[in-house]
Design an enzyme around this catalytic site. Structure first.
Site, PDB file in Angstrom:
ATOM      1  N   CYS A  96       0.800  -1.228   0.000  1.00  0.00           N
ATOM      2  CA  CYS A  96       0.000   0.000   0.000  1.00  0.00           C
ATOM      3  C   CYS A  96       0.842   1.293   0.000  1.00  0.00           C
ATOM      4  O   CYS A  96       1.380   1.650  -1.039  1.00  0.00           O
ATOM      5  CB  CYS A  96      -0.978  -0.065   1.169  1.00  0.00           C
ATOM      6  N   HIS A 195      -3.806  -5.774   2.811  1.00  0.00           N
ATOM      7  CA  HIS A 195      -3.531  -5.855   4.244  1.00  0.00           C
ATOM      8  C   HIS A 195      -4.184  -7.148   4.748  1.00  0.00           C
ATOM      9  O   HIS A 195      -4.767  -7.885   3.973  1.00  0.00           O
ATOM     10  CB  HIS A 195      -4.172  -4.677   4.979  1.00  0.00           C
TER      11      HIS A 195
END
Ligand code: GLN
Length: 233
Positions: A96, A195
């Site tokens: 990310c 995640h």
């Protein structure tokens, strides 16, 4: 250096771990222990020295725009060592916010453009009308992955010959709402928006473990052939 001690670098874990991404490293530690290896994880943070040659795996997690701004100022000191490490086919993971900083720039919501390391031909733009949040499900060359994403940055590849998607979306957004792909793979470098952490998907984790062990054996002189890089990468 002990043959059974594997060294992992975690970049800016104290700043770039908003979503508990270093859980990926904890999973690797656990799986490596099952293969009879101990691990030493170094947290490389602001002002610290870093030489990627000393490691068998490098990890860089996600964070919010503010932390990315802070980290982006320190990061360029390490561009050369990271670029050399990646180009040699060694294993590295960025998630990310870390993913975004490997490209040329990340244009944030406040109009600030954060300069990335510009190692990979990609850029990211924050779009305030769409937070890409929720479950993701995608298919990789190592099988299905189910995780969670949470970002407003939309990432686009600037050279699709060099960069290959890590996965093809089944559910969720991945890199952006248009391309239906998740993350990227370049040699044995993987970028992802996942995640959860991503490596709870043991099909992927097992592949990374094998890459790390080979890289470790090369570093300790037990193996002369570098980590294999798939032909298409
Ligand atoms: N701040 C970035 C975004 O919103 C990255 C967020 C993250 O790392 N989850 O796109």
């Amino acid at each position: 250096m002990s043959d059974k001690l594997i060294k992992i670098a975690c970049l800016y874990e104290n700043l770039m771990n908003t979503y508990g991404d270093s859980g990926d490293v904890k999973i690797l530690k656990f799986l490596l222990k099952r293969e009879d290896y101990d691990t030493k994880v170094d947290n490389i943070s602001l002002g610290d020295k870093f030489n990627a040659d000393n490691y068998a795996f490098v990890f860089f997690g996600g964070g919010q725009d503010f932390e990315q701004t802070v980290v982006a100022k320190d990061l360029p000191r390490h561009k050369e060592t990271i670029e050399k490490y990646i180009n040699a086919g060694n294993p590295m993971f960025c998630i990310c916010g870390g993913y975004q900083l490997m490209g040329s720039y990340y244009k944030t919501n406040s109009g600030i453009t954060i300069k990335g390391l510009d190692i990979l031909p990609l850029h990211t733009i924050f779009k305030s009308d769409k937070r890409m949040i929720g479950d993701t499900h995608y298919m990789t060359e190592w099988g299905e992955v189910k995780t969670f994403e949470d970002h407003s940055g939309q990432t686009y590849f600037d050279d699709t010959n060099k960069l290959h998607p890590f996965g093809n979306m089944i559910e969720g957004y991945g890199n952006n709402p248009q391309d239906h792909v998740e993350g990227l793979r370049y040699r044995n470098f993987i970028d992802s928006y996942s995640h959860d952490p991503l490596l709870k998907n043991v099909n992927v984790a097992n592949e990374i473990v094998q890459m790390i062990i080979t890289r470790h054996q090369v570093r300790t002189g037990k193996e002369t052939t570098p980590v294999k890089v798939g032909e298409k990468y």
